[in-house]
Enzyme design. Structure first.
Site, PDB file in Angstrom:
ATOM      1  N   GLY A   1       0.817  -1.207   0.000  1.00 34.49           N
ATOM      2  CA  GLY A   1       0.000   0.000   0.000  1.00 34.49           C
ATOM      3  C   GLY A   1       0.850   1.257   0.000  1.00 34.49           C
ATOM      4  O   GLY A   1       2.072   1.208  -0.146  1.00 34.49           O
TER       5      GLY A   1
ATOM      6  N   TYR B   1     -14.712   2.388  11.231  1.00 36.30           N
ATOM      7  CA  TYR B   1     -13.246   2.387  11.070  1.00 36.30           C
ATOM      8  C   TYR B   1     -12.577   2.989  12.304  1.00 36.30           C
ATOM      9  O   TYR B   1     -11.592   2.461  12.828  1.00 36.30           O
ATOM     10  CB  TYR B   1     -12.897   3.191   9.822  1.00 36.30           C
ATOM     11  CG  TYR B   1     -11.420   3.356   9.558  1.00 36.30           C
ATOM     12  CD1 TYR B   1     -10.684   2.341   8.951  1.00 36.30           C
ATOM     13  CD2 TYR B   1     -10.756   4.538   9.898  1.00 36.30           C
ATOM     14  CE1 TYR B   1      -9.327   2.492   8.691  1.00 36.30           C
ATOM     15  CE2 TYR B   1      -9.400   4.700   9.650  1.00 36.30           C
ATOM     16  CZ  TYR B   1      -8.691   3.669   9.046  1.00 36.30           C
ATOM     17  OH  TYR B   1      -7.345   3.819   8.796  1.00 36.30           O
TER      18      TYR B   1
ATOM     19  N   VAL C   1      -2.139  11.113   4.868  1.00 37.76           N
ATOM     20  CA  VAL C   1      -0.946  10.677   4.129  1.00 37.76           C
ATOM     21  C   VAL C   1      -1.234  10.715   2.631  1.00 37.76           C
ATOM     22  O   VAL C   1      -2.334  10.365   2.196  1.00 37.76           O
ATOM     23  CB  VAL C   1      -0.563   9.230   4.521  1.00 37.76           C
ATOM     24  CG1 VAL C   1       0.822   8.887   3.981  1.00 37.76           C
ATOM     25  CG2 VAL C   1      -0.617   9.023   6.028  1.00 37.76           C
TER      26      VAL C   1
ATOM     27  N   LYS D   1      -8.625  13.810 -10.713  1.00 37.03           N
ATOM     28  CA  LYS D   1      -9.599  14.722 -11.341  1.00 37.03           C
ATOM     29  C   LYS D   1      -8.922  15.808 -12.168  1.00 37.03           C
ATOM     30  O   LYS D   1      -9.380  16.147 -13.271  1.00 37.03           O
ATOM     31  CB  LYS D   1     -10.470  15.372 -10.267  1.00 37.03           C
ATOM     32  CG  LYS D   1     -11.612  14.515  -9.758  1.00 37.03           C
ATOM     33  CD  LYS D   1     -12.423  15.344  -8.765  1.00 37.03           C
ATOM     34  CE  LYS D   1     -13.768  14.741  -8.498  1.00 37.03           C
ATOM     35  NZ  LYS D   1     -14.572  15.574  -7.599  1.00 37.03           N
TER      36      LYS D   1
ATOM     37  N   ASP E   1     -18.886  17.743   3.238  1.00 35.77           N
ATOM     38  CA  ASP E   1     -17.523  18.180   3.544  1.00 35.77           C
ATOM     39  C   ASP E   1     -16.798  17.230   4.489  1.00 35.77           C
ATOM     40  O   ASP E   1     -15.575  17.217   4.549  1.00 35.77           O
ATOM     41  CB  ASP E   1     -17.552  19.564   4.233  1.00 35.77           C
ATOM     42  CG  ASP E   1     -17.418  20.708   3.234  1.00 35.77           C
ATOM     43  OD1 ASP E   1     -16.898  20.458   2.125  1.00 35.77           O
ATOM     44  OD2 ASP E   1     -17.829  21.825   3.568  1.00 35.77           O
TER      45      ASP E   1
END
Length: 323
Positions: free
Chosen positions: A19, A145, A175, A196, A279
């Site tokens: 990862g 989580y 991160v 994007k 948000d």
């Protein structure tokens, strides 16, 4: 990996080794920060299903680590969390219990697990610090989580109290870097914006940022975090967690982050904000005072330089990075 080390060598197993943070540690070690008495073993979900007790135990029996950097987790951005809080709770609790208990049972000396600033209470005073983790409920958008990650701290305290094991945890702020998850729907804010901007530049369209652009975040470059992980593994002796972050003065808004990415990728189009999108937390300002007491001279990569390097990596590896 380093050459066959001697009997007093460290065998360091990194879960979630392919990862974002695992790849950064691998690069930093390969670029000269590794030591001759360290053997680094990076594993991924292909090597073992860490939600499975037997597979996790077999992984530890196979590699016989003396130290573990525990990065493996089910992760995702705001919108994925909102949809799947139960799965985030169950999978992460299973992974963490299996890794920590296998480490205990096989005699691992030290485990450094990775938490997140989203575990902190939603209603709190700022800046947040290491003593405040359990002071109230986390933000409702990612409670599954957040609670699963908090339980690592509870379990670490248990292994220390009952067995004297020095298992600890670090709490990085947001991160980012090469090998991030650049998925626009399910990734985190910065890699999603990079993807994007890349697409908007290709099509000549405007860049639409989800939300108002006003929330503020402390971003840490994955390679800086990797260097700090090595220090924690080698030098940090507390069971109490430690926040790994740039200073409060380095917090940037989502709008500023989008502008930095646009500049790095030479995007000249219009910047629009879709205020119908959520948000999330307005801010989660964290104090790095504890880190600074230990490492007053640590140099973080400037945000715009780190963004530039990450954008360059994404553009050069677009075919793989966009998956």
């Amino acid at each position: 990996m380093t050459e066959a080390p001697g009997p007093s060598a460290k065998r360091i197993l990194v879960t979630g080794g392919t990862g974002l943070v695992g790849r950064a540690i691998e690069k930093v070690v390969a670029d000269g920060e590794g030591r001759p008495d360290e053997e680094w073993i990076f594993v991924s979900s292909r090597d073992a299903d860490l939600t499975n007790v037997a597979e996790t135990r077999a992984l530890f029996e196979r590699h016989k680590p003396t130290h573990v950097v525990h990065l493996a987790a089910m992760v995702g951005g705001l919108f994925k969390n909102i949809r799947h809080n139960l799965e985030f709770w169950r999978r992460n609790v299973h992974i963490n219990d299996n890794v920590l208990h296998s480490a205990y049972e096989t005699g691992v000396e030290k485990v450094v697990s990775c938490l997140s600033t989203c575990i902190f209470p939603d209603k709190t005073t700022y800046p947040i610090d290491e003593t405040m983790i359990h002071n109230g409920p986390p933000h409702s958008s990612n409670f599954g989580y957040s609670y699963a990650k908090r339980m690592i701290d509870v379990q670490n305290r248990g292994y220390f109290q009952q067995h004297g094991r020095r298992f600890t945890a670090v709490i990085p702020t947001n991160v980012f870097g090469p090998h991030d998850n650049f998925n626009i729907e399910d990734g985190h804010v910065l890699p999603g914006l990079i993807h994007k901007v890349y697409l908007a530049k290709q099509t000549g369209s405007a860049l639409t940022v989800w939300g108002t652009g006003k929330p503020r975040r402390q971003f840490i470059y994955s390679l800086d975090l990797a260097r700090l992980f090595l220090w924690v593994l080698r030098e940090y002796e507390e069971v109490e967690p430690i926040i790994l972050s740039v200073g409060e003065e380095d917090e940037v808004s989502i709008k500023e982050a989008a502008e930095a990415i646009a500049e790095a990728m030479d995007f000249r189009g219009e910047l629009l904000f879709d205020t119908t999108k959520a948000d999330g937390q307005f801010k989660k300002t964290a104090s790095n005072a504890k880190l600074r007491r230990y490492l007053p001279g640590f140099q973080f990569t400037p945000f715009r330089q780190a963004v530039k390097e990450t954008c360059a990596w994404f553009s050069a590896n677009y075919a793989d990075a966009r998956k």
